[in-house]
Write a protein that holds these residues in place. Sequence first.
Motif, mmCIF file in Angstrom:
data_model
loop_
_atom_site.group_PDB
_atom_site.id
_atom_site.type_symbol
_atom_site.label_atom_id
_atom_site.label_comp_id
_atom_site.label_asym_id
_atom_site.label_seq_id
_atom_site.Cartn_x
_atom_site.Cartn_y
_atom_site.Cartn_z
ATOM 1 N N ASP A 78 0.851 -1.183 0.000
ATOM 2 C CA ASP A 78 0.000 0.000 0.000
ATOM 3 C C ASP A 78 0.886 1.232 0.000
ATOM 4 O OD1 ASP A 78 0.850 0.312 2.644
ATOM 5 O OD2 ASP A 78 -1.086 -0.127 3.527
ATOM 6 N N PHE A 79 0.292 2.390 0.175
ATOM 7 C CA PHE A 79 1.047 3.633 0.095
ATOM 8 C C PHE A 79 1.142 4.286 1.459
ATOM 9 C CE2 PHE A 79 -0.991 2.886 -3.998
ATOM 10 C CZ PHE A 79 0.149 2.749 -4.774
ATOM 11 N N PRO A 80 2.283 4.895 1.772
ATOM 12 C CA PRO A 80 2.407 5.616 3.045
ATOM 13 C C PRO A 80 1.359 6.722 3.130
ATOM 14 C CG PRO A 80 4.539 5.443 1.948
ATOM 15 C CD PRO A 80 3.500 4.976 0.971
ATOM 16 N N THR A 81 0.883 6.986 4.315
ATOM 17 C CA THR A 81 -0.092 8.053 4.538
ATOM 18 C C THR A 81 0.439 9.364 3.962
ATOM 19 O OG1 THR A 81 -0.801 6.943 6.556
ATOM 20 C CG2 THR A 81 -1.449 9.254 6.298
ATOM 21 N N GLY A 82 -0.379 10.011 3.167
ATOM 22 C CA GLY A 82 0.003 11.296 2.579
ATOM 23 C C GLY A 82 0.760 11.188 1.269
ATOM 24 N N SER A 83 1.168 9.976 0.874
ATOM 25 C CA SER A 83 1.880 9.816 -0.401
ATOM 26 C C SER A 83 0.870 9.640 -1.525
ATOM 27 C CB SER A 83 2.795 8.592 -0.372
ATOM 28 O OG SER A 83 3.870 8.817 0.486
ATOM 29 N N PRO A 84 1.048 10.369 -2.611
ATOM 30 C CA PRO A 84 0.121 10.201 -3.728
ATOM 31 C C PRO A 84 0.363 8.854 -4.420
ATOM 32 C CG PRO A 84 1.898 11.667 -4.353
ATOM 33 C CD PRO A 84 2.080 11.359 -2.896
ATOM 34 N N PRO A 85 -0.681 8.267 -4.970
ATOM 35 C CA PRO A 85 -0.470 7.018 -5.724
ATOM 36 C C PRO A 85 0.351 7.303 -6.976
ATOM 37 C CG PRO A 85 -2.729 7.781 -5.969
ATOM 38 C CD PRO A 85 -2.069 8.689 -4.973
ATOM 39 N N PRO A 86 1.037 6.293 -7.481
ATOM 40 C CA PRO A 86 1.883 6.522 -8.660
ATOM 41 C C PRO A 86 1.056 6.794 -9.905
ATOM 42 C CG PRO A 86 1.815 4.196 -8.125
ATOM 43 C CD PRO A 86 1.099 4.916 -7.027
ATOM 44 N N SER A 87 1.655 7.519 -10.805
ATOM 45 C CA SER A 87 1.064 7.743 -12.120
ATOM 46 C C SER A 87 1.263 6.485 -12.952
ATOM 47 C CB SER A 87 1.748 8.927 -12.798
ATOM 48 O OG SER A 87 1.420 8.960 -14.168
ATOM 49 N N LEU A 88 0.271 6.121 -13.713
ATOM 50 C CA LEU A 88 0.403 4.970 -14.606
ATOM 51 C C LEU A 88 0.885 5.380 -15.991
ATOM 52 C CD1 LEU A 88 -2.731 2.848 -13.649
ATOM 53 C CD2 LEU A 88 -0.367 2.567 -12.914
ATOM 54 N N ASP A 89 1.175 6.666 -16.169
ATOM 55 C CA ASP A 89 1.626 7.138 -17.475
ATOM 56 C C ASP A 89 2.999 6.576 -17.829
ATOM 57 O OD1 ASP A 89 -0.692 8.574 -17.784
ATOM 58 O OD2 ASP A 89 0.171 10.428 -17.025
ATOM 59 N N GLY A 90 3.917 6.564 -16.888
ATOM 60 C CA GLY A 90 5.252 6.042 -17.141
ATOM 61 C C GLY A 90 6.091 6.954 -18.015
ATOM 62 N N ASP A 91 7.349 6.591 -18.161
ATOM 63 C CA ASP A 91 8.287 7.288 -19.029
ATOM 64 C C ASP A 91 8.663 6.350 -20.162
ATOM 65 O OD1 ASP A 91 8.497 9.733 -17.614
ATOM 66 O OD2 ASP A 91 9.855 8.805 -16.170
ATOM 67 N N LEU A 92 8.485 6.809 -21.390
ATOM 68 C CA LEU A 92 8.741 5.966 -22.550
ATOM 69 C C LEU A 92 10.177 6.093 -23.014
ATOM 70 C CD1 LEU A 92 7.666 3.993 -24.636
ATOM 71 C CD2 LEU A 92 6.953 5.943 -26.012
ATOM 72 N N GLY A 93 10.841 4.976 -23.057
ATOM 73 C CA GLY A 93 12.172 4.856 -23.650
ATOM 74 C C GLY A 93 12.123 3.581 -24.482
ATOM 75 N N ILE A 94 13.127 2.740 -24.376
ATOM 76 C CA ILE A 94 13.051 1.435 -25.025
ATOM 77 C C ILE A 94 11.932 0.623 -24.381
ATOM 78 C CG2 ILE A 94 14.268 -0.738 -25.397
ATOM 79 C CD1 ILE A 94 16.829 0.916 -25.682
ATOM 80 N N THR A 95 11.752 0.823 -23.081
ATOM 81 C CA THR A 95 10.632 0.227 -22.356
ATOM 82 C C THR A 95 9.846 1.340 -21.679
ATOM 83 O OG1 THR A 95 11.933 -0.068 -20.343
ATOM 84 C CG2 THR A 95 11.876 -1.939 -21.902
ATOM 85 N N LEU A 96 8.678 1.002 -21.174
ATOM 86 C CA LEU A 96 7.881 1.950 -20.414
ATOM 87 C C LEU A 96 8.224 1.748 -18.944
ATOM 88 C CD1 LEU A 96 5.608 4.074 -20.722
ATOM 89 C CD2 LEU A 96 3.990 2.235 -20.254
ATOM 90 N N THR A 97 8.813 2.755 -18.318
ATOM 91 C CA THR A 97 9.224 2.631 -16.919
ATOM 92 C C THR A 97 8.347 3.505 -16.045
ATOM 93 O OG1 THR A 97 10.874 4.378 -17.181
ATOM 94 C CG2 THR A 97 11.631 2.113 -17.508
ATOM 95 N N THR A 98 8.199 3.084 -14.798
ATOM 96 C CA THR A 98 7.374 3.848 -13.865
ATOM 97 C C THR A 98 8.096 5.113 -13.430
ATOM 98 O OG1 THR A 98 8.266 2.623 -11.994
ATOM 99 C CG2 THR A 98 6.224 1.797 -12.956
ATOM 100 N N LYS A 99 7.296 6.096 -13.095
ATOM 101 C CA LYS A 99 7.846 7.307 -12.502
ATOM 102 C C LYS A 99 8.079 7.012 -11.020
ATOM 103 C CE LYS A 99 5.552 10.103 -15.868
ATOM 104 N NZ LYS A 99 5.638 11.434 -16.325
ATOM 105 N N PRO A 100 8.987 7.734 -10.368
ATOM 106 C CA PRO A 100 9.262 7.465 -8.950
ATOM 107 C C PRO A 100 8.008 7.601 -8.083
ATOM 108 C CG PRO A 100 10.903 8.949 -9.869
ATOM 109 C CD PRO A 100 9.825 8.801 -10.900
#
Length: 178
Positions: free
Chosen positions: A146-168
């Motif tokens: 789960d996510f720490p209290t107050g932390s926003p959930p991750p974006s599912l957009d990702g960063d596109l390179g050779i692969t699609l990687t998650t944002k921090p």
Amino acid sequence: MGLHPEIQEKVFLEIEKIIGLNRNPELKDQTEMPYTTAVICESQRISSASPLIPRKTNETISVSGYTIPPGTMIVANLWAVHHDEAIWKKPYDFVPERFLDENGRILTNENLLTFGGGRRMCLGKPLAKMEIFLFFTFLIQHFQFDFPTGSPPPSLDGDLGITLTTKPYKIRVKNRCT
């Protein structure tokens, strides 16, 4: 799984029922775990880790009335296939049940192209599918995400390179055994 705690819990309950908490998952367990398998398929569909697959034509081909000469680079957009509303109902929603039939058995879908398709499909597909099942099942068997209290959930957009990687992002991992 942190984004979908109710789905994570359903996977855990299937693990608890089929494997229990005292032994590690084995490949033979997968046939008895359709919901877990469906969650893995849906995770691969919605994330499309390798969204663009380049290929080069060997000969002149015709596609939808267009003539493509030999030596042309073609890029298959698997992300677009995995998010096509003509193929998937509500393609941006996480719905593992789309990979289950009315009796709860796993359905194969030729439009799930995680490992590419056709003659040039990834040779490592069988091994990767086995390893993903074992790894994912072990993690959910032992940990809750789960996510720490107050932390926003991750974006599912990702960063596109050779692969699609998650944002921090920040995630909290709790040991289920304590």
